[in-house]
Design an enzyme around this catalytic site. Structure first.
Site, short mmCIF file in Angstrom:
data_model
loop_
_atom_site.label_atom_id
_atom_site.label_comp_id
_atom_site.label_asym_id
_atom_site.label_seq_id
_atom_site.Cartn_x
_atom_site.Cartn_y
_atom_site.Cartn_z
N HIS A 258 0.80 -1.21 -0.06
CA HIS A 258 0.03 0.06 0.11
C HIS A 258 0.89 1.08 0.13
CE1 HIS A 258 -3.21 -2.61 1.16
NE2 HIS A 258 -4.24 -1.46 0.85
N ASN B 157 7.84 -4.54 3.31
CA ASN B 157 6.38 -4.40 3.43
C ASN B 157 5.93 -4.77 4.63
OD1 ASN B 157 3.89 -3.92 2.69
ND2 ASN B 157 3.42 -5.78 1.76
#
Lengths: 317, 317
Positions: B152, B184
């Site tokens: 994201h 991440n």
């Protein structure tokens, strides 16, 4: 007249005249606001981009003035992209602040425009565009001793009608690092000449020019993008350059025709004909992240793949 | 009254009332046009961008309405760049159609917003954004078996107030290929948590997140940009990611503070503190071709180089 009728007449006149002047007020405000809006639109590409929506704001009186300023002419068929739009005297440019090279430059060429009024060569010197913030600007020193030519995107030879037009093409925003021998002084120059020939032949030609950073297969089989960087301001060296050309036909029932060329930024052998670099426009769009002449219905113009012979040559005889 | 005076009075009333209703007409048209304009501005980022100029079009009555729609809040301090702007329910995004990854995503975070109203997990599925033309769209298949996480940019955890807010962060436009283990699911997640801590502590935080494609020295000593491409739609794998954070101070005389982080898209050792990735914001701007929080006077906020300790930690105690 009896006083009763006098009063009635008085109120009728009053009602009508206030009504009329209210409408006049609405009309006056709309006309003035539209005038101001048109002035903004002539100079600001983003205002021009949203202008179809903006005209809806003035919903009371319909008067479809056709905007006829230079930018509206050049960008008649839409913007290929919207990053950092810049208006010059005779072309419109989108600047890639990350790569310090333009995304694209759009020109509209007509026969009259190719005539040469430019005498002085004093205004033909390369210069950095000081309107670009220093953090994103390319400078003359970046090109010096780099081994690359300062290659024009909008060709100087297309803008000889006025001093300012020609001078503007020498801003480094309109310039990219190009291989000199065999490219900038070879195939690329031939392509520019070819475009001018089209203008002489068909009258009105739209040209969109820009760099590509094409991915290629790496050793491990994976795809990757790879390009060189020159100078202290880190100017990207494009791997390829494209030109997308749209010919507005002068034939009575003629349709517009488009063709796209992609040339590698490399020494190209002299005996290779230009037509061997014809390329599917959707492929150029995919690599560049752009959309060319969006205002035209694509399907009516060309198929998904080009024949080996240029459509312009075939269809315009 | 004598007829002479009657006529005079009649014309005076007529003059005044027509004058008043003319002005009323001007005012009415301006108010209506402004209302329509405001509706357009709320939804179109480009109209919002040119809106300061557009308001000048209505020059007759000054009424400085402060626009208070969500986009105006998020983009209060200006756009980092203008390429392919897209408005989502709780963040604004600029899409890089060439790389099939966003240029930047801007969020405005407040304490109230971090509360969680989202119950259903049904709306937490990744999906391609069909509003992006297919030629420039990334698809789920591009990430499958690529070895990269769908990372994201605007963190899902920042947008839990409404289903739609959360759901919007799962569009692939807000996603980039990230190394999973150690990035991440490591340092990048820590950075997201750190941002939320700032929100809890100081109330109002602006965050701008995006990818970098940093040049590096090649074998021959020349500089070059090099990055991987995944999937049929050729999605770029950024070499680095940045977050530029701006804290609106809640102290009485407090100035806003900014900091920028750049993390390599790689497995980052657990024991490296986040503060070791602090970076000069002008450097991020140079590599990304962006300009952050342009509405703030930069000189008042930070120097040209960061101290080893974060300014937020030092100045907010």
């Amino acid at each position: 007249m009896e006083p009763k009728w006098q009063i009635l007449a008085f109120f009728m006149v009053l009602t009508v005249s206030t009504g009329v002047s209210f409408v006049a007020g609405v009309y006056f405000q709309q006309r003035e606001a539209k005038k101001r809006l048109n002035k903004i639109i002539e100079k600001d590409p983003y205002a021009y981009y949203v202008s179809p929506k903006l005209y809806e704001v003035f919903g009371f009186f319909e008067d479809e003035e056709q905007s006829s300023h230079r930018m509206a002419q050049i960008m008649k068929y839409g913007f290929p992209g919207l990053d950092d739009l810049r208006l010059y005297s005779d072309f419109v440019l989108s600047y890639d602040r990350r790569n310090r090279v333009a995304h694209w430059v759009c020109e509209h060429l007509e026969v009259d425009q190719l005539r040469t009024n430019v005498v002085s060569r004093r205004h033909r010197t390369y210069q950095p565009d000081m309107r670009v913030p220093s953090n994103f600007r390319s400078e003359l020193t970046d090109y010096r001793k780099s081994g690359f030519d300062r290659g024009h995107l909008a060709a100087a030879g297309n803008h000889h009608l006025e001093q300012e037009h020609c001078q503007d093409t020498f801003f480094l925003t309109n310039v990219a690092p190009q291989i000199g021998e065999g490219f900038n002084r070879g195939a690329w120059r031939n392509l520019e000449t070819y475009v001018r020939n089209l203008v002489h032949r068909f009258g009105s030609v739209y040209v969109c020019t820009g760099p590509l950073y094409k991915p290629h297969q790496k050793d491990g089989g994976k795809l990757g993008v790879e390009y060189e960087i020159i100078g202290l301001n880190m100017v990207a060296v494009p791997t390829h350059f494209f030109k997308v050309i749209m010919v507005e036909s002068s034939l009575p029932m003629g349709k517009p025709y488009m063709e796209g060329y992609v040339l590698p930024n490399a020494a190209i052998p002299k005996d290779l004909p230009l037509r061997s670099f014809l390329c599917d426009i959707r492929e150029i769009e995919h690599y560049a992240g752009l959309k060319f002449f969006d205002g035209l219905r694509r399907s009516a113009i060309f198929g998904s793949n080009y024949p080996s012979e240029s459509q312009v040559f075939r269809d315009f005889g």
